[in-house]
Design a protein around this motif. Sequence first.
Motif, PDB file in Angstrom:
ATOM      1  N   SER A  27     -46.413 -19.127 -20.739  1.00 25.72           N
ATOM      2  CA  SER A  27     -45.665 -20.342 -21.041  1.00 25.72           C
ATOM      3  C   SER A  27     -44.567 -20.569 -20.010  1.00 25.72           C
ATOM      4  CB  SER A  27     -45.038 -20.228 -22.441  1.00 25.72           C
ATOM      5  OG  SER A  27     -44.136 -21.297 -22.658  1.00 25.72           O
ATOM      6  N   THR A  28     -44.332 -21.842 -19.672  1.00 25.07           N
ATOM      7  CA  THR A  28     -43.265 -22.168 -18.723  1.00 25.07           C
ATOM      8  C   THR A  28     -41.894 -22.117 -19.374  1.00 25.07           C
ATOM      9  OG1 THR A  28     -43.545 -24.528 -19.194  1.00 25.07           O
ATOM     10  CG2 THR A  28     -44.782 -23.610 -17.319  1.00 25.07           C
ATOM     11  N   ASN A  29     -41.840 -22.185 -20.686  1.00 18.24           N
ATOM     12  CA  ASN A  29     -40.569 -22.099 -21.406  1.00 18.24           C
ATOM     13  C   ASN A  29     -40.783 -21.343 -22.708  1.00 18.24           C
ATOM     14  OD1 ASN A  29     -37.985 -22.465 -22.363  1.00 18.24           O
ATOM     15  ND2 ASN A  29     -37.877 -24.618 -21.752  1.00 18.24           N
ATOM     16  N   PRO A  30     -41.019 -20.016 -22.624  1.00 16.11           N
ATOM     17  CA  PRO A  30     -41.403 -19.252 -23.813  1.00 16.11           C
ATOM     18  C   PRO A  30     -40.356 -19.236 -24.922  1.00 16.11           C
ATOM     19  CG  PRO A  30     -40.947 -17.803 -21.944  1.00 16.11           C
ATOM     20  CD  PRO A  30     -40.993 -19.184 -21.406  1.00 16.11           C
ATOM     21  N   LEU A  31     -39.071 -19.204 -24.571  1.00 18.68           N
ATOM     22  CA  LEU A  31     -38.052 -19.173 -25.619  1.00 18.68           C
ATOM     23  C   LEU A  31     -38.115 -20.430 -26.470  1.00 18.68           C
ATOM     24  CD1 LEU A  31     -35.712 -17.891 -27.075  1.00 18.68           C
ATOM     25  CD2 LEU A  31     -34.163 -18.787 -25.304  1.00 18.68           C
ATOM     26  N   ASP A  32     -38.248 -21.584 -25.841  1.00 14.47           N
ATOM     27  CA  ASP A  32     -38.363 -22.824 -26.608  1.00 14.47           C
ATOM     28  C   ASP A  32     -39.616 -22.833 -27.474  1.00 14.47           C
ATOM     29  OD1 ASP A  32     -36.012 -23.812 -25.649  1.00 14.47           O
ATOM     30  OD2 ASP A  32     -36.893 -25.294 -24.299  1.00 14.47           O
ATOM     31  N   ASP A  33     -40.708 -22.278 -26.936  1.00 22.63           N
ATOM     32  CA  ASP A  33     -41.952 -22.225 -27.704  1.00 22.63           C
ATOM     33  C   ASP A  33     -41.806 -21.340 -28.935  1.00 22.63           C
ATOM     34  OD1 ASP A  33     -43.114 -23.886 -25.867  1.00 22.63           O
ATOM     35  OD2 ASP A  33     -44.155 -22.302 -24.776  1.00 22.63           O
ATOM     36  N   TYR A  34     -41.171 -20.189 -28.769  1.00 20.45           N
ATOM     37  CA  TYR A  34     -40.934 -19.304 -29.915  1.00 20.45           C
ATOM     38  C   TYR A  34     -39.999 -19.962 -30.920  1.00 20.45           C
ATOM     39  CZ  TYR A  34     -43.167 -15.182 -27.832  1.00 20.45           C
ATOM     40  OH  TYR A  34     -44.074 -14.295 -27.316  1.00 20.45           O
ATOM     41  N   ARG A  35     -38.939 -20.596 -30.422  1.00 22.55           N
ATOM     42  CA  ARG A  35     -37.979 -21.232 -31.322  1.00 22.55           C
ATOM     43  C   ARG A  35     -38.608 -22.369 -32.119  1.00 22.55           C
ATOM     44  NH1 ARG A  35     -32.831 -21.421 -27.164  1.00 22.55           N
ATOM     45  NH2 ARG A  35     -31.648 -19.659 -28.063  1.00 22.55           N
ATOM     46  N   GLU A  36     -39.485 -23.127 -31.478  1.00 22.72           N
ATOM     47  CA  GLU A  36     -40.101 -24.271 -32.146  1.00 22.72           C
ATOM     48  C   GLU A  36     -40.801 -23.838 -33.428  1.00 22.72           C
ATOM     49  OE1 GLU A  36     -41.067 -28.155 -32.905  1.00 22.72           O
ATOM     50  OE2 GLU A  36     -39.705 -27.381 -31.365  1.00 22.72           O
ATOM     51  N   VAL A  37     -41.492 -22.699 -33.371  1.00 21.33           N
ATOM     52  CA  VAL A  37     -42.242 -22.225 -34.532  1.00 21.33           C
ATOM     53  C   VAL A  37     -41.408 -21.280 -35.386  1.00 21.33           C
ATOM     54  CG1 VAL A  37     -44.277 -20.941 -35.278  1.00 21.33           C
ATOM     55  CG2 VAL A  37     -44.433 -22.508 -33.343  1.00 21.33           C
ATOM     56  N   ASN A  38     -40.868 -20.238 -34.766  1.00 21.77           N
ATOM     57  CA  ASN A  38     -40.242 -19.151 -35.531  1.00 21.77           C
ATOM     58  C   ASN A  38     -38.852 -19.476 -36.044  1.00 21.77           C
ATOM     59  OD1 ASN A  38     -42.551 -17.766 -34.881  1.00 21.77           O
ATOM     60  ND2 ASN A  38     -41.611 -16.530 -33.283  1.00 21.77           N
ATOM     61  N   PRO A  76     -31.708  -8.400 -30.454  1.00 22.12           N
ATOM     62  CA  PRO A  76     -33.045  -8.662 -29.900  1.00 22.12           C
ATOM     63  C   PRO A  76     -33.014  -8.671 -28.381  1.00 22.12           C
ATOM     64  CG  PRO A  76     -32.057 -10.690 -30.701  1.00 22.12           C
ATOM     65  CD  PRO A  76     -31.145  -9.582 -31.146  1.00 22.12           C
ATOM     66  N   GLN A  77     -34.104  -8.203 -27.779  1.00 23.68           N
ATOM     67  CA  GLN A  77     -34.149  -8.094 -26.321  1.00 23.68           C
ATOM     68  C   GLN A  77     -35.278  -8.905 -25.697  1.00 23.68           C
ATOM     69  OE1 GLN A  77     -33.920  -3.957 -25.064  1.00 23.68           O
ATOM     70  NE2 GLN A  77     -32.494  -3.483 -26.715  1.00 23.68           N
ATOM     71  N   ASP A  78     -36.029  -9.623 -26.503  1.00 24.79           N
ATOM     72  CA  ASP A  78     -37.033 -10.527 -25.945  1.00 24.79           C
ATOM     73  C   ASP A  78     -37.001 -11.849 -26.703  1.00 24.79           C
ATOM     74  OD1 ASP A  78     -38.367 -10.077 -28.338  1.00 24.79           O
ATOM     75  OD2 ASP A  78     -40.108  -9.109 -27.425  1.00 24.79           O
ATOM     76  N   PHE A  79     -37.746 -12.830 -26.209  1.00 26.66           N
ATOM     77  CA  PHE A  79     -37.689 -14.170 -26.795  1.00 26.66           C
ATOM     78  C   PHE A  79     -38.207 -14.191 -28.231  1.00 26.66           C
ATOM     79  CE2 PHE A  79     -38.267 -15.705 -22.182  1.00 26.66           C
ATOM     80  CZ  PHE A  79     -36.896 -15.697 -21.982  1.00 26.66           C
TER      81      PHE A  79
END
Length: 313
Positions: free
Chosen positions: A72-83, A129-132
């Motif tokens: 993903s080009t923006n993994p943190l945003d992708d994780y935040r969107e769902v989680n 936490p240490q990852d997205f």
Amino acid sequence: MKIIITGGSGFVGRRVLSLLKNHDVINLTRNPLNHKDCKYELGNEINNLSIFDSPDVIIHCAARVHIMNDSSTNPLDDYREVNTKGTLNLAKQAVEAGVKRFIFISSIKVNGEATQSDKPFKFDDNRAPQDFYGQSKSEAEEQLLQLAEETGLEVVIIRPTLVYGPGVKANFASLLNLASKGLPLPFGCIKNNKRSLVSVDNLVDLIVTCIDHPKAVNQVFLVSDDNDVSTSEMVQQMAKALGKSQWQLPVPIACYRLVGKVVGKEDVIGRLLGSLQVDITHTKETLGWQPSQTIEEGFKQTADAFLQSKLKD
């Protein structure tokens, strides 16, 4: 009791569904499985839960899971969107629908990636936490507890360690496959680390306990089999469950670190060599709960399912 489950087609959710046959259960999933399911996209826009006629409890298992080598080009945003956003929106819908309790399946990654020897994570440690993925789960926890204060929604947070059981995937499955070969494996020197694991049956037993336990309200619970093992011990247990040789070669730890550096897999080697332990004293004492399945029983159940799947291949 009417219970809504998200992620009922996933590894944990499927087992939760199988143990709640005596309840009125609604499975919200992206891919409908039966006539009770509805189309559900876990993201910023969700269905109105009020259409389900006063549900009592939500068990929220669905998530964007941790992905190795995420492209993903923006993994943190992708994780935040769902989680994060998806979880909070679901919880807000729960409040509007009159849901009493919201059980959130979080992750031990909220605590961090590793522990020092004999210093396990505890339920009241500061989040680190240490990852997205872990960050998105941590933010969801904080926002859920804030919502609980504001609305009276009963929030229960469960942070599993590595979950295994029949049909397990990823690193555990890879080690199980290696152990099934019956060949000497190079883990003889990895004896001083300690890992907390949890069988899917023990995790689900805790989830079911939290459905109506009066002392679970607004609590964080860590969960494991309460029997920590080194990498060497874990592979020995796998081999034993598979009925295979348990001989291990004493490859020095320094060799692992060198290989990890050369091939650019230092993070993978770190997990193999490192420790991640949890202290579940709070969980046991607060809920009067004990793991119902031993690690030996869990490994045997997992190994039997693995061997059955091989016969079908």
